[in-house]
Design an enzyme around this catalytic site. Structure first.
Site, PDB file in Angstrom:
ATOM      1  N   ILE A 140       8.763  -3.365   2.518  1.00 43.52           N
ATOM      2  CA  ILE A 140       9.145  -4.624   0.913  1.00 43.52           C
ATOM      3  C   ILE A 140       7.876  -4.432   0.733  1.00 43.52           C
ATOM      4  O   ILE A 140       6.596  -4.956   1.149  1.00 43.52           O
ATOM      5  CB  ILE A 140      10.014  -5.928   1.610  1.00 43.52           C
ATOM      6  CG1 ILE A 140      11.567  -5.985   2.538  1.00 43.52           C
ATOM      7  CG2 ILE A 140      10.199  -6.302   0.267  1.00 43.52           C
ATOM      8  CD1 ILE A 140      11.825  -7.178   2.683  1.00 43.52           C
TER       9      ILE A 140
ATOM     10  N   HIS B 154       9.866   6.874   2.128  1.00 44.38           N
ATOM     11  CA  HIS B 154      10.673   7.376   1.949  1.00 44.38           C
ATOM     12  C   HIS B 154      11.018   8.827   2.087  1.00 44.38           C
ATOM     13  O   HIS B 154      10.856  10.036   2.251  1.00 44.38           O
ATOM     14  CB  HIS B 154      11.665   6.735  -0.030  1.00 44.38           C
ATOM     15  CG  HIS B 154      10.796   5.515   0.213  1.00 44.38           C
ATOM     16  ND1 HIS B 154      10.849   4.921   0.663  1.00 44.38           N
ATOM     17  CD2 HIS B 154       9.820   5.118  -1.405  1.00 44.38           C
ATOM     18  CE1 HIS B 154      10.570   3.280   0.320  1.00 44.38           C
ATOM     19  NE2 HIS B 154       9.531   3.550  -1.197  1.00 44.38           N
TER      20      HIS B 154
ATOM     21  N   CYS C  99      -3.578   2.238   8.345  1.00 43.72           N
ATOM     22  CA  CYS C  99      -4.517   1.546   7.533  1.00 43.72           C
ATOM     23  C   CYS C  99      -3.173   0.904   6.337  1.00 43.72           C
ATOM     24  O   CYS C  99      -3.447   0.071   5.797  1.00 43.72           O
ATOM     25  CB  CYS C  99      -5.909   1.941   6.954  1.00 43.72           C
ATOM     26  SG  CYS C  99      -7.110   1.895   7.672  1.00 43.72           S
TER      27      CYS C  99
ATOM     28  N   GLU D 199       0.417  -1.145   0.205  1.00 41.65           N
ATOM     29  CA  GLU D 199       0.102   0.108   0.084  1.00 41.65           C
ATOM     30  C   GLU D 199       0.695   1.060  -0.049  1.00 41.65           C
ATOM     31  O   GLU D 199       1.689   1.152  -0.497  1.00 41.65           O
ATOM     32  CB  GLU D 199      -0.754  -0.251   1.027  1.00 41.65           C
ATOM     33  CG  GLU D 199      -1.835  -1.675   1.293  1.00 41.65           C
ATOM     34  CD  GLU D 199      -3.251  -1.509   2.584  1.00 41.65           C
ATOM     35  OE1 GLU D 199      -3.212  -0.319   2.697  1.00 41.65           O
ATOM     36  OE2 GLU D 199      -3.595  -2.372   2.240  1.00 41.65           O
TER      37      GLU D 199
ATOM     38  N   GLY E 287      11.597  -2.573  -4.434  1.00 39.59           N
ATOM     39  CA  GLY E 287      12.447  -3.926  -3.537  1.00 39.59           C
ATOM     40  C   GLY E 287      11.914  -3.398  -2.674  1.00 39.59           C
ATOM     41  O   GLY E 287      11.118  -3.635  -1.563  1.00 39.59           O
TER      42      GLY E 287
ATOM     43  N   ALA F 163      12.927  -0.705   2.325  1.00 34.71           N
ATOM     44  CA  ALA F 163      13.634   0.365   2.434  1.00 34.71           C
ATOM     45  C   ALA F 163      13.977  -0.095   4.074  1.00 34.71           C
ATOM     46  O   ALA F 163      12.743  -0.004   4.957  1.00 34.71           O
ATOM     47  CB  ALA F 163      11.972   1.348   2.796  1.00 34.71           C
TER      48      ALA F 163
END
Length: 230
Positions: A141, A80, A171, A76, A153, A155
């Site tokens: 992931i 970053h 959520c 979801e 990939g 984080a």
């Protein structure tokens, strides 16, 4: 002799730029023009929405004050930002490794072993993808696969400003409390330290030898694809 793979350490790069590079490298890996690639990067503040995004309850605020992208990966919403080590493996799954469940567990194990090198206990959680420590989530992931070549990939939270996760509704990331390596250890950790340990475990896990390369010097014909925000 271990098979060679490429290590692209991109420093800090805009999300859209790296997303475009991923998609170009996936096509080249599928054609066997390049070996497997591990891209490591930090991004400026950004939120990405995976394929399981929900129409309601996704954000805590009506309009997040940072860029938002809808992307192909599973999962979801996630955040970053600086202080977070993001890894984008461009890996061709072949033979016994052509198994997405195994690949996800390998990524989790890579992160678990890296965290344990710093004295931090880490583990999986049944029914979920990612890595937890002391009941808090420390790594996320989400992957995509095209022609059995992986992209997107993981984080790993090394030292990000965790307040930015508050833009995402609970959520959107299974209600977990987010934490970081620095917060759990109560000391400074450099990104270079984490990269070195992660590199070692990557080579062990994927039975390869990572060779550092420069994207524009050694892969000069990688072009920017057109990228639009969701």
């Amino acid at each position: 002799m271990a098979q060679e793979a490429w290590l692209l350490d991109l420093g800090t790069r805009d999300y859209a730029e790296v997303w475009a590079w991923q998609k170009e490298l996936v096509q080249r890996r599928a054609r066997d023009e390049i070996p497997d690639v591990l891209m490591l990067v930090e991004h400026p503040h950004v939120i990405t929405l995976g394929r399981r995004r929900r129409e309601r309850g996704l954000f805590r605020v009506p309009t997040p004050p940072i860029p938002v992208y809808e992307v192909e990966r599973g999962g979801e919403a996630t955040y970053h930002g600086p202080g977070q080590l993001v890894g984008y493996p461009i890996v061709k799954l072949e033979g016994a490794r052509r198994n997405l469940h195994r690949y996800l567990r390998d990524l989790e194990e890579l992160l678990i072993q890296t965290l344990r090198d710093f004295g931090l206990p880490a583990q999986r959680r049944a029914g979920a993808t990612g890595v937890w420590t002391r009941d808090k989530k420390i790594a996320s992931i989400g992957i995509a696969v095209q022609r059995w070549v992986t992209y997107h990939g993981f984080a790993l939270n090394v030292s990000p400003d965790l307040r930015f996760f508050q833009f995402i509704s609970p959520c959107g990331f299974d209600g977990s409390i987010m934490t970081s390596l620095e917060r759990e250890l109560s000391r400074s950790i450099t990104m270079a330290e984490v990269k070195e340990h992660l590199r070692m475990h990557w080579e062990n896990c994927f039975q390869c030898q990572l060779r550092p390369v420069e994207l524009l010097r050694e892969v000069p014909d990688v072009k920017m694809a057109s990228v639009s925000r969701g």
